[in-house]
Scaffold this motif. Sequence first.
Motif, PDB file in Angstrom:
ATOM      1  N   GLY A 118       2.798   5.642  -4.760  1.00 30.64           N
ATOM      2  CA  GLY A 118       1.468   5.461  -5.885  1.00 30.64           C
ATOM      3  C   GLY A 118       1.016   4.438  -4.928  1.00 30.64           C
ATOM      4  O   GLY A 118       1.023   3.778  -4.177  1.00 30.64           O
ATOM      5  N   SER A 119      -0.306   4.062  -5.484  1.00 30.04           N
ATOM      6  CA  SER A 119      -1.145   3.081  -4.971  1.00 30.04           C
ATOM      7  C   SER A 119      -2.026   2.881  -6.286  1.00 30.04           C
ATOM      8  O   SER A 119      -2.526   3.292  -6.579  1.00 30.04           O
ATOM      9  CB  SER A 119      -2.160   3.313  -3.712  1.00 30.04           C
ATOM     10  N   PHE A 120      -2.411   1.300  -5.888  1.00 26.36           N
ATOM     11  CA  PHE A 120      -3.131   0.839  -7.646  1.00 26.36           C
ATOM     12  C   PHE A 120      -4.375  -0.078  -6.569  1.00 26.36           C
ATOM     13  O   PHE A 120      -5.238   0.591  -7.305  1.00 26.36           O
ATOM     14  CB  PHE A 120      -2.253  -0.545  -7.610  1.00 26.36           C
ATOM     15  N   GLY A 121      -4.380   0.444  -5.801  1.00 31.75           N
ATOM     16  CA  GLY A 121      -5.900   0.406  -4.864  1.00 31.75           C
ATOM     17  C   GLY A 121      -6.937   1.408  -5.320  1.00 31.75           C
ATOM     18  O   GLY A 121      -7.818   1.291  -5.796  1.00 31.75           O
ATOM     19  N   LYS A 122      -6.652   2.539  -4.953  1.00 29.85           N
ATOM     20  CA  LYS A 122      -7.162   4.148  -5.707  1.00 29.85           C
ATOM     21  C   LYS A 122      -7.466   3.959  -7.691  1.00 29.85           C
ATOM     22  O   LYS A 122      -8.687   3.691  -8.496  1.00 29.85           O
ATOM     23  CB  LYS A 122      -6.731   4.926  -5.678  1.00 29.85           C
ATOM     24  N   THR A 123      -6.547   3.181  -8.363  1.00 33.15           N
ATOM     25  CA  THR A 123      -6.681   3.070  -9.990  1.00 33.15           C
ATOM     26  C   THR A 123      -7.242   1.623 -10.558  1.00 33.15           C
ATOM     27  O   THR A 123      -7.995   2.408 -11.326  1.00 33.15           O
ATOM     28  CB  THR A 123      -5.076   3.353  -9.900  1.00 33.15           C
TER      29      THR A 123
ATOM     30  N   SER B  70       5.741  12.778  -1.829  1.00 33.78           N
ATOM     31  CA  SER B  70       4.468  13.312  -2.471  1.00 33.78           C
ATOM     32  C   SER B  70       3.657  11.893  -2.943  1.00 33.78           C
ATOM     33  O   SER B  70       3.584  11.267  -3.493  1.00 33.78           O
ATOM     34  CB  SER B  70       4.872  13.410  -4.198  1.00 33.78           C
ATOM     35  N   ASP B  71       2.277  12.303  -2.092  1.00 34.45           N
ATOM     36  CA  ASP B  71       1.691  11.007  -2.484  1.00 34.45           C
ATOM     37  C   ASP B  71       0.017  11.078  -3.420  1.00 34.45           C
ATOM     38  O   ASP B  71      -0.070  12.475  -3.464  1.00 34.45           O
ATOM     39  CB  ASP B  71       1.062  11.352  -0.914  1.00 34.45           C
ATOM     40  N   GLU B  72       0.336  10.731  -4.238  1.00 30.47           N
ATOM     41  CA  GLU B  72       0.221  10.581  -5.460  1.00 30.47           C
ATOM     42  C   GLU B  72      -0.167   9.711  -5.588  1.00 30.47           C
ATOM     43  O   GLU B  72      -0.640   8.946  -6.749  1.00 30.47           O
ATOM     44  CB  GLU B  72       1.041  11.202  -6.820  1.00 30.47           C
ATOM     45  N   VAL B  73      -1.688   9.084  -4.850  1.00 31.28           N
ATOM     46  CA  VAL B  73      -1.765   7.954  -4.604  1.00 31.28           C
ATOM     47  C   VAL B  73      -3.493   8.357  -5.663  1.00 31.28           C
ATOM     48  O   VAL B  73      -3.909   7.502  -6.579  1.00 31.28           O
ATOM     49  CB  VAL B  73      -3.212   7.582  -3.892  1.00 31.28           C
ATOM     50  N   TYR B  74      -4.256   9.236  -5.689  1.00 31.96           N
ATOM     51  CA  TYR B  74      -4.590   9.967  -6.626  1.00 31.96           C
ATOM     52  C   TYR B  74      -4.365  10.507  -8.076  1.00 31.96           C
ATOM     53  O   TYR B  74      -5.134  11.092  -9.276  1.00 31.96           O
ATOM     54  CB  TYR B  74      -5.688  11.154  -6.555  1.00 31.96           C
ATOM     55  N   GLU B  75      -3.036  10.212  -8.785  1.00 32.81           N
ATOM     56  CA  GLU B  75      -2.524  10.730 -10.076  1.00 32.81           C
ATOM     57  C   GLU B  75      -3.957  10.494 -10.932  1.00 32.81           C
ATOM     58  O   GLU B  75      -3.036  10.927 -11.798  1.00 32.81           O
ATOM     59  CB  GLU B  75      -1.336   9.734 -10.367  1.00 32.81           C
TER      60      GLU B  75
ATOM     61  N   GLY C 264       0.893  -1.314  -0.278  1.00 35.51           N
ATOM     62  CA  GLY C 264       0.075   0.303   0.108  1.00 35.51           C
ATOM     63  C   GLY C 264       1.076   1.336  -0.174  1.00 35.51           C
ATOM     64  O   GLY C 264       1.968   1.031   0.485  1.00 35.51           O
ATOM     65  N   ALA C 265      -0.062   2.032  -0.306  1.00 32.46           N
ATOM     66  CA  ALA C 265       0.743   3.781   0.026  1.00 32.46           C
ATOM     67  C   ALA C 265       1.301   3.798   1.055  1.00 32.46           C
ATOM     68  O   ALA C 265       2.317   4.872   1.476  1.00 32.46           O
ATOM     69  CB  ALA C 265       0.094   5.043  -0.381  1.00 32.46           C
ATOM     70  N   THR C 266       0.100   3.368   2.061  1.00 32.40           N
ATOM     71  CA  THR C 266       0.569   3.882   3.783  1.00 32.40           C
ATOM     72  C   THR C 266       2.039   3.233   3.690  1.00 32.40           C
ATOM     73  O   THR C 266       2.823   4.005   4.779  1.00 32.40           O
ATOM     74  CB  THR C 266      -0.338   2.620   4.285  1.00 32.40           C
ATOM     75  N   GLU C 267       2.193   2.353   3.191  1.00 29.51           N
ATOM     76  CA  GLU C 267       3.834   1.679   4.022  1.00 29.51           C
ATOM     77  C   GLU C 267       4.938   2.315   2.819  1.00 29.51           C
ATOM     78  O   GLU C 267       5.991   3.017   3.670  1.00 29.51           O
ATOM     79  CB  GLU C 267       3.342   0.236   3.100  1.00 29.51           C
TER      80      GLU C 267
ATOM     81  N   TRP D 263      -6.549  -4.390  -1.263  1.00 27.70           N
ATOM     82  CA  TRP D 263      -5.023  -5.423  -1.427  1.00 27.70           C
ATOM     83  C   TRP D 263      -4.215  -4.664  -1.521  1.00 27.70           C
ATOM     84  O   TRP D 263      -2.923  -5.523  -1.038  1.00 27.70           O
ATOM     85  CB  TRP D 263      -5.030  -5.739  -3.049  1.00 27.70           C
ATOM     86  N   LYS D 264      -4.049  -3.989  -1.078  1.00 31.22           N
ATOM     87  CA  LYS D 264      -3.442  -2.896  -0.850  1.00 31.22           C
ATOM     88  C   LYS D 264      -1.540  -3.097  -0.979  1.00 31.22           C
ATOM     89  O   LYS D 264       0.070  -3.553  -0.333  1.00 31.22           O
ATOM     90  CB  LYS D 264      -2.501  -2.799   1.125  1.00 31.22           C
ATOM     91  N   ILE D 265      -1.508  -3.053  -1.641  1.00 35.21           N
ATOM     92  CA  ILE D 265       0.123  -2.635  -3.403  1.00 35.21           C
ATOM     93  C   ILE D 265      -0.046  -1.514  -3.228  1.00 35.21           C
ATOM     94  O   ILE D 265      -0.490  -0.425  -4.109  1.00 35.21           O
ATOM     95  CB  ILE D 265      -0.285  -3.418  -3.659  1.00 35.21           C
TER      96      ILE D 265
HETATM   97  C1  LIG Z   1      -4.575  10.568   0.504  1.00 33.69           C
HETATM   98  C2  LIG Z   1      -4.587   9.563   0.552  1.00 33.69           C
HETATM   99  N1  LIG Z   1      -2.743   8.446   0.728  1.00 33.69           N
HETATM  100  C3  LIG Z   1      -3.013   7.220   1.052  1.00 33.69           C
HETATM  101  C4  LIG Z   1      -3.987   6.372   0.830  1.00 33.69           C
HETATM  102  C5  LIG Z   1      -3.099   5.039   1.176  1.00 33.69           C
HETATM  103  O1  LIG Z   1      -3.550   4.338   0.161  1.00 33.69           O
HETATM  104  P1  LIG Z   1      -3.293   2.592   0.207  1.00 33.69           P
HETATM  105  O2  LIG Z   1      -4.221   1.758   0.220  1.00 33.69           O
HETATM  106  O3  LIG Z   1      -2.202   2.552  -0.480  1.00 33.69           O
HETATM  107  O4  LIG Z   1      -2.511   2.693   1.568  1.00 33.69           O
HETATM  108  C6  LIG Z   1      -4.718   6.995   0.390  1.00 33.69           C
HETATM  109  C7  LIG Z   1      -6.889   6.301   1.060  1.00 33.69           C
HETATM  110  O5  LIG Z   1      -7.180   6.826   1.464  1.00 33.69           O
HETATM  111  C8  LIG Z   1      -4.728   7.930   0.865  1.00 33.69           C
HETATM  112  O6  LIG Z   1      -6.157   9.007   0.735  1.00 33.69           O
END
Ligand SMILES: Cc1ncc(COP(=O)(O)O)c(C=O)c1O
Length: 386
Positions: free
Chosen positions: A233-238, A202-207, A100-103, A244-246
């Motif tokens: 980045g995160s595949f979760g949002k895309t 830079s948190d770009e999970v919504y890229e 996940g992007a969290t990690e 899956w938390k990747i």
């Molecule tokens: C801005 C932002 N960063 C990170 C995350 C976490 O992403 P992930 O689920 O891939 O850990 C989220 C999830 O809501 C988010 O909104």
Amino acid sequence: MITPSRHLLPSKLPNVGTTIFTVMSRLAQDTGAINLSQGFPSFDCSPDLVALVEKYLRKGANQYAPMAGVPALREALAHKTLAAYGVSYDPETEITVTSGATEALYAAVAAVVRPGDEVLVFEPAYDSYVPAVELNGGSPVFVTLTPPDYLIDWEEVRSKVTDRTRLIMVNTPHNPTGRVWTTDDLNQLADIVQDKPIWVVSDEVYEHILFEGRTHHSLMTHPVLRERTFICGSFGKTFHITGWKIGYCLAPAGLTTEFRKVHQFLTFSTVTPMQYALADFLSVPEHYESLPAFYERKRNLFLDSISGSRFRFKPAEGSFFQILSYAGITDEPDYDLAIRLTKEIGIASVPVSVFYQQRNDYQLLRFCFAKDDELLLRAGERLSRL
Ligand SMILES: Cc1ncc(COP(=O)(O)O)c(C=O)c1O
């Protein structure tokens, strides 16, 4: 005699309790409310992606992946990044797959921050940033952005940079405001960090979720920023697979070396069969290029459904969140209203104050529109009755 109090563990995060997302989702479940609080889709991912996972599960991709991630996925990420942003990252030394992007965010913060360091955080802020900073001995320094535009006052940012500033946290497109950084924002940031020992996460999970034809200005596209930024980045949002938390981190080799030292002792590696499946799925650009239109339609559907209501809003520029102002409806604190709406009209949202350190209450609620059309329409109808 040992007294029970001696066994109490002093908290390293005394200000952290159960997050609002857990509270609201639980309340939504208990009351049967429509859950527009937590940021996850109510619909499923592509069956093709599920079929790919099945294929790799059956092929025996069931043991530890390499620490940095499956090579095929790192290569696919390198291709996609070059195609989408015109920027090269070496899959061998500059790309790491994370849980996940969290990690990725945590590992990047841990790689940089030492006790006594200051970290600039724009608020409202996603909730994982500050605990990550504090667990590593850093102190968050807040730059507060306010509605309705959440524009950054770059003079204020300059005034908050000190000799102890070591890191700046960025999030674009932004959760919860939906704001998207401009090239001017990138230039201003680059001007501030240039020639200083300051790094950027830079948190770009919504890229891939931007509206009205907006461009995602990834920090990697600015040469000064590319050299000092961990792009998370995160595949979760895309791909609609938040469970899956990747995720992944793109960063120059020198930064990636330190990032991986943390990553290998945090999780070591990330779930294997999904990585192979994502490598295949990512190689078809249509899978992420279709996202802006997909979510813009949902945003518009939700906004149209409340157009006759007393809520006021500025349409989100990106992300899958929409903020609504209820100032014309009630004076209640946002937290109380979020709870009341869940219980009384069956709509769960998130009070925007929870994204501010001092719980600033601007009478705003955040709604996630990554939901089935029918849920969005029903929610709009109930909100319009207020
Ligand atoms: C801005 C932002 N960063 C990170 C995350 C976490 O992403 P992930 O689920 O891939 O850990 C989220 C999830 O809501 C988010 O909104």
